[in-house]
Design a protein around this motif. Structure first.
Motif, mmCIF file in Angstrom:
data_model
loop_
_atom_site.group_PDB
_atom_site.id
_atom_site.type_symbol
_atom_site.label_atom_id
_atom_site.label_comp_id
_atom_site.label_asym_id
_atom_site.label_seq_id
_atom_site.Cartn_x
_atom_site.Cartn_y
_atom_site.Cartn_z
ATOM 1 N N LEU A 207 4.335 11.186 5.224
ATOM 2 C CA LEU A 207 5.247 12.017 6.020
ATOM 3 C C LEU A 207 6.648 11.988 5.438
ATOM 4 C CD1 LEU A 207 5.773 13.791 8.469
ATOM 5 C CD2 LEU A 207 6.128 11.725 9.825
ATOM 6 N N PHE A 208 7.141 10.810 5.096
ATOM 7 C CA PHE A 208 8.496 10.717 4.552
ATOM 8 C C PHE A 208 8.624 11.507 3.256
ATOM 9 C CE2 PHE A 208 11.593 8.987 1.651
ATOM 10 C CZ PHE A 208 12.735 8.970 2.424
ATOM 11 N N HIS A 209 7.704 11.300 2.321
ATOM 12 C CA HIS A 209 7.812 11.974 1.021
ATOM 13 C C HIS A 209 7.687 13.478 1.165
ATOM 14 C CE1 HIS A 209 8.174 8.385 -1.308
ATOM 15 N NE2 HIS A 209 7.015 7.905 -0.918
ATOM 16 N N SER A 210 6.879 13.942 2.109
ATOM 17 C CA SER A 210 6.741 15.380 2.320
ATOM 18 C C SER A 210 8.001 15.974 2.926
ATOM 19 C CB SER A 210 5.526 15.658 3.213
ATOM 20 O OG SER A 210 4.336 15.216 2.594
ATOM 21 N N LEU A 211 8.628 15.253 3.850
ATOM 22 C CA LEU A 211 9.855 15.740 4.477
ATOM 23 C C LEU A 211 11.029 15.754 3.502
ATOM 24 C CD1 LEU A 211 9.729 13.980 7.963
ATOM 25 C CD2 LEU A 211 9.278 16.377 7.453
ATOM 26 N N HIS A 212 11.032 14.820 2.546
ATOM 27 C CA HIS A 212 12.159 14.685 1.622
ATOM 28 C C HIS A 212 11.860 15.252 0.238
ATOM 29 C CE1 HIS A 212 13.357 11.909 4.794
ATOM 30 N NE2 HIS A 212 14.574 11.983 4.323
ATOM 31 N N VAL A 350 -7.816 17.907 6.185
ATOM 32 C CA VAL A 350 -6.908 18.882 6.783
ATOM 33 C C VAL A 350 -5.526 18.256 6.802
ATOM 34 C CG1 VAL A 350 -6.393 20.273 8.804
ATOM 35 C CG2 VAL A 350 -8.763 19.822 8.197
ATOM 36 N N SER A 351 -4.557 18.954 6.227
ATOM 37 C CA SER A 351 -3.235 18.357 6.015
ATOM 38 C C SER A 351 -2.127 19.195 6.639
ATOM 39 C CB SER A 351 -2.972 18.214 4.507
ATOM 40 O OG SER A 351 -1.691 17.652 4.285
ATOM 41 N N MET A 352 -1.134 18.496 7.198
ATOM 42 C CA MET A 352 0.085 19.136 7.667
ATOM 43 C C MET A 352 1.273 18.736 6.795
ATOM 44 S SD MET A 352 1.438 19.318 11.612
ATOM 45 C CE MET A 352 0.182 20.427 12.240
ATOM 46 N N VAL A 353 1.008 17.961 5.736
ATOM 47 C CA VAL A 353 2.055 17.520 4.823
ATOM 48 C C VAL A 353 1.692 17.943 3.405
ATOM 49 C CG1 VAL A 353 2.679 15.543 6.261
ATOM 50 C CG2 VAL A 353 0.956 15.263 4.451
#
Length: 425
Positions: A207-212, A350-353
């Motif tokens: 989650l962190f790496h996807s957000l940043h 199934v991915s949201m990131v």
């Protein structure tokens, strides 16, 4: 500003200057010292009636140093160069970090996340940094939770709606901590949603790496420097979630210590609760990926950090185990479920990131917080093919374009709903 004994002591410095990507200064004894600009967290401006001070906060990291992997330097000076005025300067303490009667600030230290360095990070970096950022006039305190077991965060969530007030949760954890916060209990209808600030001390930190991802560059600031900048200067945004539902009798399965006695093992089993649904914001999977996550969740593998996933993947690929299941997929437009032609599968995710690790791009079309779900799937192909496809995920997500001469391919598309019906015991 003052800190108690045991915390980093601010160093009085002068002649601070920025040259290229380097911050240089002179200490009180006139010796020279420097750091890279990428190591600067922020500059905190503290003003009073008689003087102005700046505290330049620098995070140095040494992953090979087991006892002291983190070092926070606090550079105290009366003036800063113009270049620092334009980068990460804090003049007022962000409201979300101010403990007040109307805003609680909770810190959760997940002791077992990643390689177990969350508490070291709290003691060496986060706690002294929060003390600097705290307003001297506040009478409220930060609330600290140091996890004792796998249930600690879920137990904590049962308290966060009482009383119903604004709340910031600083989560020093990996992705599992976020999932535990989402699933501890249903929020009260009239309770404000908490603000979650994630400091990535987990293994993959998807989650962190996807957000940043838009902020990441090489060379550049480390994930922890980015996280602390976000904590101090970030803007709140809604976190999209999805729901996974399960057939009756499903259970959450976790690692069991093999050194436990038979009675202790039986006690663990009796404490398990059936699960009917879970909320997620990262991924849901069946087959190869789910097996990697489960098989690598042991103390022996966890000590290797993110390398544990590759280690387990190598072993699983030797087996080329097919997973029997029926896969039904419904697209984002109003439509009926479509049955995938495969009766056995290798990978259903199934991915949201966008990223499962910093350099492992599982869903290249995913954008931060866009709330879209993407399916990544391939059938029961050989271990060599699966490895070749997955290695392309390390090349910016090129696995989604993989096709083979016999018609097999990596299926990648946006979806609204996916149903998996297992066909094996």
């Amino acid at each position: 500003m003052s800190l108690s004994a045991g915390y980093p002591t601010p160093k009085s410095v002068h002649s601070v200057e920025v040259t290229d990507a380097t911050l240089g200064w002179r200490n009180a004894d006139d010796t020279k010292e420097s750091c890279t600009a990428h190591e600067i967290i922020s500059t905190i401006h503290v003003s009073s009636a008689d003087k102005q001070e700046y505290f330049i906060c620098v995070l140095r990291e040494d992953t090979e140093n087991q006892s002291r992997p983190f070092q926070l330097d606090l550079l105290q000076t009366d003036t800063i160069p113009a270049e620092l005025y334009n980068e990460h300067v804090i003049n007022d303490i962000p409201p979300h970090l101010q403990p007040t009667p109307g805003n609680r600030v909770d810190v959760i230290i997940s002791t077992k996340s990643g390689t177990g360095r969350a508490q070291l990070f709290w003691q060496a970096v986060l706690e002294p940094l929060l003390r600097i950022a705290s307003s001297p006039s506040t009478t409220e305190q930060y609330s600290l939770l140091v996890t004792q077991d796998a249930q600690s965060i879920r137990q904590y969530t049962k308290t966060i709606n009482r009383p119903a007030t604004a709340r910031t949760i600083i989560l020093v954890s990996g992705d599992g901590g976020v999932v535990d916060l989402l699933n501890g209990q249903e929020p009260a209808p009239d309770a404000p949603l908490p603000l979650i600030a994630l400091l990535p001390l987990g293994t993959g930190n998807a989650l962190f790496h996807s957000l940043h991802k838009p902020c990441v560059s090489t060379p550049g600031p480390t994930p922890l420097v980015l996280a602390l900048r976000t904590l101090l200067l970030g803007v709140a945004a809604s976190l999209p979630v999805f729901q996974a539902t399960f057939t009756p009798g499903s259970q959450i399965v976790t690692y069991t210590d093999p050194s436990l006695t038979d009675d202790d093992r039986a006690s663990q089993l009796t404490r398990r609760q059936e699960v009917t649904s879970l909320y997620g914001t990262i991924v849901a999977s069946h087959g190869f990926h789910a097996s990697i996550v489960y098989e690598s969740d042991t103390p022996t593998y966890r000590m290797h950090g993110s390398k544990r996933f590759g280690m387990v993947a190598q072993e699983l690929l030797k087996l080329s185990h097919p997973y029997k299941a029926a896969l039904d997929v419904r697209g984002p437009s109003p439509c009926q479920f479509e049955r995938d032609p495969h009766s056995t599968h290798g990978y259903i995710l199934v991915s949201m990131v966008s990223n499962l690790e910093s350099n492992f791009t599982i869903s290249p079309r995913s954008k931060p917080l866009d709330g879209k779900l993407y399916l990544v799937h391939f059938g029961a192909i050989s271990g060599d093919r699966a490895m070749a496809a997955m290695m392309k995920a390390y090349d910016g997500g090129k696995h989604v374009d993989v096709k083979w001469d016999d018609g097999e391919r990596v299926r990648y598309e946006e979806v609204a709903e996916v149903k998996v019906v297992r066909g094996e015991g």
